[in-house]
Write an enzyme that holds these catalytic residues in place. Sequence first.
Site, mmCIF file in Angstrom:
data_model
loop_
_atom_site.group_PDB
_atom_site.id
_atom_site.type_symbol
_atom_site.label_atom_id
_atom_site.label_comp_id
_atom_site.label_asym_id
_atom_site.label_seq_id
_atom_site.Cartn_x
_atom_site.Cartn_y
_atom_site.Cartn_z
ATOM 1 N N GLY A 14 0.696 -1.397 -0.030
ATOM 2 C CA GLY A 14 -0.188 0.164 0.033
ATOM 3 C C GLY A 14 0.515 1.242 0.022
ATOM 4 N N CYS A 15 2.327 1.142 0.731
ATOM 5 C CA CYS A 15 2.693 2.451 1.145
ATOM 6 C C CYS A 15 3.868 2.694 -0.806
ATOM 7 C CB CYS A 15 4.012 2.691 1.851
ATOM 8 S SG CYS A 15 2.894 1.699 3.343
#
EC number: 1.11.1.24
Length: 187
Positions: free
Chosen positions: A77-78
């Site tokens: 996600g990052c």
Amino acid sequence: MTQFVSRVISVARRQSLNYFGRQGFHLSSKNMVIAVGDQLPAIDLYEDAPSNKVNIAEVAAGQKIIIFGVPGAFTPGCSKTHLPGYITRAEELKEKGISSIFCVSINDPFVMAAWGKHQGADGKVRMLADTNGDFTKALDVEVDLAVLGGTRSKRYSMVVDNGTIKELNIEPDNTGLSCSLADRINA
């Protein structure tokens, strides 16, 4: 009443940290976090190497900056959404008066530097390592993520103007990708 009590504890916590330092007395509440209107804590973070300290409160003095926190470098996600959004919108945000954009994670400075280089963050987003989680703990946005090795940062974003938090977005589930994204910032 609960909000008032949380505010009083928040002020007491910051005052105790200022008086006793990071090693001393610390009041905490599971749901208490830094709030809009609070001053950014004067904590050293690290950029590129352990020898390159960046005191985030000193950097924020006289500037309007964005700080966003992520659970971990190189995580899906990052790497696919959160950091790329700020890299893509960096110029637009700077045109709106933002001096610098900072990505903070509980990682070592070498990992943060490598992640930034891999993502093309140079000149757009400064990658800061919160090596011991001191900044994350001072904001009271730590979360235990066993899958990432223990204490990590909740996902958040903030706009800071001359050291004062003007906007604060903390993901309601701590790690999701909604309110803390670059396109949600009101610079």
